[in-house]
Design a protein around this motif. Structure first.
Motif, mmCIF file in Angstrom:
data_model
loop_
_atom_site.group_PDB
_atom_site.id
_atom_site.type_symbol
_atom_site.label_atom_id
_atom_site.label_comp_id
_atom_site.label_asym_id
_atom_site.label_seq_id
_atom_site.Cartn_x
_atom_site.Cartn_y
_atom_site.Cartn_z
ATOM 1 N N ASP A 271 -2.753 1.640 -13.956
ATOM 2 C CA ASP A 271 -4.035 1.671 -14.285
ATOM 3 C C ASP A 271 -4.633 0.146 -14.873
ATOM 4 O O ASP A 271 -5.981 -0.873 -14.864
ATOM 5 N N GLN A 272 -4.215 -1.232 -14.103
ATOM 6 C CA GLN A 272 -4.203 -2.564 -14.142
ATOM 7 C C GLN A 272 -2.815 -2.969 -13.370
ATOM 8 O O GLN A 272 -1.553 -2.552 -12.831
ATOM 9 N N MET A 273 -3.929 -4.080 -12.235
ATOM 10 C CA MET A 273 -3.486 -4.968 -11.365
ATOM 11 C C MET A 273 -3.842 -6.297 -11.687
ATOM 12 O O MET A 273 -4.245 -6.287 -11.405
ATOM 13 N N SER B 136 4.996 -19.377 -5.619
ATOM 14 C CA SER B 136 4.730 -20.627 -5.279
ATOM 15 C C SER B 136 4.381 -20.603 -3.428
ATOM 16 O O SER B 136 4.533 -19.589 -2.861
ATOM 17 N N ASP B 137 3.474 -21.519 -3.137
ATOM 18 C CA ASP B 137 3.483 -21.737 -1.566
ATOM 19 C C ASP B 137 2.873 -20.762 -1.480
ATOM 20 O O ASP B 137 1.424 -20.082 -2.382
ATOM 21 N N GLU B 138 2.632 -20.814 0.060
ATOM 22 C CA GLU B 138 1.743 -19.592 0.783
ATOM 23 C C GLU B 138 2.715 -18.001 0.296
ATOM 24 O O GLU B 138 2.105 -17.320 0.109
ATOM 25 N N TYR B 139 3.686 -18.006 -1.075
ATOM 26 C CA TYR B 139 4.022 -16.421 -1.483
ATOM 27 C C TYR B 139 2.841 -16.100 -1.934
ATOM 28 O O TYR B 139 1.659 -16.064 -2.462
ATOM 29 N N ASN B 140 2.578 -14.097 -1.733
ATOM 30 C CA ASN B 140 1.604 -13.807 -2.708
ATOM 31 C C ASN B 140 2.861 -13.062 -3.537
ATOM 32 O O ASN B 140 3.801 -12.373 -3.597
ATOM 33 N N ALA B 141 2.218 -11.866 -5.287
ATOM 34 C CA ALA B 141 2.589 -11.229 -5.172
ATOM 35 C C ALA B 141 1.416 -10.684 -6.440
ATOM 36 O O ALA B 141 0.728 -10.938 -6.098
ATOM 37 N N VAL B 142 2.398 -9.439 -6.560
ATOM 38 C CA VAL B 142 1.013 -8.512 -7.085
ATOM 39 C C VAL B 142 1.983 -7.413 -8.394
ATOM 40 O O VAL B 142 3.674 -6.820 -8.003
ATOM 41 N N LEU B 143 1.588 -7.319 -9.752
ATOM 42 C CA LEU B 143 2.062 -7.206 -10.810
ATOM 43 C C LEU B 143 1.172 -5.652 -10.878
ATOM 44 O O LEU B 143 0.169 -6.179 -11.425
ATOM 45 N N LEU B 144 1.825 -4.781 -10.845
ATOM 46 C CA LEU B 144 1.040 -3.338 -11.724
ATOM 47 C C LEU B 144 1.516 -2.713 -13.042
ATOM 48 O O LEU B 144 2.686 -3.304 -13.267
ATOM 49 N N LEU C 38 0.465 -1.045 -0.314
ATOM 50 C CA LEU C 38 0.022 -0.101 -0.041
ATOM 51 C C LEU C 38 0.679 1.283 -0.108
ATOM 52 O O LEU C 38 1.106 2.091 -0.743
ATOM 53 N N ARG C 39 1.921 1.421 0.812
ATOM 54 C CA ARG C 39 3.000 2.155 1.049
ATOM 55 C C ARG C 39 3.753 2.822 -0.768
ATOM 56 O O ARG C 39 3.728 3.543 -0.737
ATOM 57 N N ALA C 40 4.278 1.749 -1.538
ATOM 58 C CA ALA C 40 4.475 1.662 -3.033
ATOM 59 C C ALA C 40 3.392 2.615 -3.589
ATOM 60 O O ALA C 40 4.123 3.793 -4.674
ATOM 61 N N ILE C 41 2.296 1.901 -3.422
ATOM 62 C CA ILE C 41 1.293 1.947 -4.483
ATOM 63 C C ILE C 41 1.306 3.840 -3.536
ATOM 64 O O ILE C 41 1.263 4.811 -4.948
ATOM 65 N N SER C 42 0.915 3.894 -2.800
ATOM 66 C CA SER C 42 0.443 5.371 -2.389
ATOM 67 C C SER C 42 1.445 6.199 -2.524
ATOM 68 O O SER C 42 0.982 7.650 -2.127
#
Lengths: 422, 422
Positions: free
Chosen positions: A150-152, A276-284, A137-141
């Protein structure tokens, strides 16, 4: 030396993690900040069980934490809607700053909580509520504030990702993989909210609200879970160079937002491929910055506690620091039927003319096939699967043609359709 | 409405990008911030060439920007050491805030610049100086501040990454790939600083200084370029499931730091595996958060300009906001010989007993072979290569055994050794 005193609501996994972090790293942090951060109060359900904190600090009476004179920041780590919502409101009303990891209450009552924060002049920090240990959230804001993002597309649910990863890497079936996730503490006894996309949808609400500075409702998100995925889907995807991932998508389409949670085929060479596994990732995707990816542990005791403590440190250093968020401003959200390539699996009985029937129906709707594979093992008439990868087509066309094929009686169960992320 | 007035030093790629971003997104930003950000002055080398800005704003006299009354923030986008260093010092002295994308001047004169910033009470923003469009310094110094981040491995140079990616994906040789990078504007006419690890080392200095809050010198970084890598290395690595990437490593080892820039074999399934072309990525390992990865464009006009503007926006919203940085505090930095698996390539002439000689020497030093492959095409005695993958061993042992093999005359040129990242 100045001090910030914490009142923790809930000493569960994350609450205990926070106590651990402060015990282990508190001295270092005190040195770096020239400021002390310490726990003075904690609300628990049962104060007779032995705890990590002295019994004088522990109480079952919320007022003893929320309204205590020796508490500056109320850290809400109970989860769920009530009483979390009321406690946060009371804490703000009592002039306390609030830090929370509770995505559900923020996603549902964001506007009310933010109004209370404005009225009291006290901040709510909530970095930990979306993708735990990733400072997203810090990175985005802040870092990306000057860009038009405009896309995630992201992997927001660690449990679903773990289940699909184990099915892929260890050849487990769905039920066995879910049981393993439960054994590892990555899934609840009732894993429904994780595997049906609800948890990811809550996170998507907050992410979209921060990205687009608008309000988003749960009913505005198209949701599809991972429950229908079988080993054959994983294997077929793999044979074509894809891995099935539980994705969440938010994008601006003309004057509206398109918000979706569903499993999809992701190429191995895609940056989400090795997540993989329990990791999360967000591509903006931003107009100026292009693609940016943030990856890390989305949940867990210490990663989440670290994010909570990050918010507290930020408020110590910069008391007027806020993540811009405007959940009161509404906008149009609608599901815009996308176009993509599709993976289709038709559960069939091996009968003469079957493949022709399915392929002909697809052709009549203008859906062009790139790969087809029939696994009809056993005697003629036995149950099997016909899997097909299509060229780019649209969601309504796929829905139409699948319904038509179902009506012909060619399939023994509804087909599974998954989008391909290219 | 309040306004922040920018004086830009240098209207090159990034400077023009900043003007573009403000032209295109300025209104939106003004609306979000309730504050205007606009360019009032720009220093250029030649003010007779037609420019995007009105001629009244453009000057060749630095004082007209640095000391102008109508400039609040001096944005240094000239690059290089001098006169960038003097101009930044003059700007701070004149009471201006400074935002810069200049890693070289920060890496070399960080302590002096920071002291001037403290003395004047004006901040220096420098998010854009490391990995352009990725909000990385911000993430490390705020979101992850509560964690002990003790290890980093990243791809910090987009040019090297592009060259190796094209060698891998298009089968180009090194020289052709470098020429393509130049054609695409990703490499200078003289690409030395990019391909020999110097550029990555500058970024590593800043990253390590922020991660570990200490001063780092260029001579404390062990450097190795990508110039010796040949198509056979790329192909052999590929056949074993690896891709060669230009990595930078920073880690705490006991009471010292180990800082290195070198190419390495990265498994396809590693999160750095799909980081291709001009993209950068940084993988951090924190005690509490575990692994976190940040990925994006490390350079380029708009990504870098967006990071510059991000810093300006942060200073508008939170004038007392700073990235904690202490380049005056020195610490021990030493190269700690690591252990890893190794890829070795011996350029040889095909002669009887050759493989035995090499393998025996390795065995005598306790280096155990997992895979060996000889490509000795053509007549006996022709030039070829013997490639070997080893079990885990240490750097000094490899150096010793390679030197010994060279002395035996078994090789026609020094062997190439690359670490394997597992």
């Amino acid at each position: 030396m100045k001090a910030t005193r914490l009142g923790i609501l809930g000493l569960g996994t994350v609450g205990s993690g926070l106590v651990d972090l402060l015990e282990k790293g508190g001295a270092n942090l005190r040195h770096r900040l020239d400021h002390e951060i310490r726990v003075t109060r904690a609300l628990v359900r049962d104060d007779t069980r032995e705890r990590r904190l002295p019994s004088s600090m522990v109480t079952t009476d919320p007022a003893q934490v929320i309204e205590a004179d020796d508490v500056d920041v109320v850290v809400e780590l109970m989860g769920g809607i009530e009483p979390a919502r009321s406690y946060i409101l009371r804490a703000l009303g009592a002039g306390k700053s609030v830090v929370t990891a509770n995505k559900a209450v923020l996603a549902r009552h964001g506007a009310e909580l933010l109004a209370a924060s404005h009225a009291s002049g006290r901040p709510i920090g909530f970095e930990a509520s979306v993708c735990g240990g990733i400072p997203l959230l810090r990175a985005i804001s802040t870092g990306l504030i000057a860009d038009e993002v405009d896309q995630m597309v992201g992997i927001l649910n660690g449990t679903s990702n773990f289940v699909l990863s184990r099915m892929h890497q260890d050849g487990l079936d769905y039920a066995t993989a879910v049981a393993l996730a439960q054994e590892r503490g990555l899934a609840e006894a009732d894993p429904t909210l994780d595997v049906n996309g609800s948890d990811a949808a809550h996170k998507l609400i907050l992410l979209a609200e921060i990205m687009f500075q608008t309000a988003v409702g749960l009913d505005q998100i198209e949701r599809e879970g991972i429950e229908a995925i079988e080993p054959i889907d994983i294997q077929t995807a793999d044979s074509f160079g894809y891995v099935i991932k539980p994705v969440a998508v938010a994008k601006r389409v003309e004057d509206a937002l398109d918000l979706r949670v569903h499993p999809a085929l992701v190429p191995y060479t895609h940056v989400l491929g090795p997540v993989s596994d329990e990791y999360n990732a967000v591509l903006l995707r931003g107009e100026a910055t292009g693609e940016t990816l943030f990856y890390g542990r989305g949940a867990g005791s210490l990663p989440t506690a670290s994010a909570v403590l990050g918010d507290i440190v930020e408020l110590v250093r910069h008391p007027d620091w806020r993540i811009p968020w405007d959940p009161a401003k509404s906008t149009k959200v609608r599901h815009v039927p996308g176009t993509s390539r599709f993976y289709l699996r038709f559960p069939v009985h091996d009968r003469p003319g079957l493949i022709g029937k399915v392929a002909t129906a697809l052709g009549e709707h203008g859906v062009s096939i790139t790969h087809a594979q029939a696994r009809l093992v056993g005697a003629e008439g036995a149950a099997g699967n016909l899997t097909i990868l299509t060229h780019v087509t649209s969601e309504p066309v796929i829905a139409q043609v699948l319904s038509k094929i179902e009506k012909t009686g060619a399939v023994r169960a509804p087909a599974l359709s998954l989008r391909i992320l290219d």
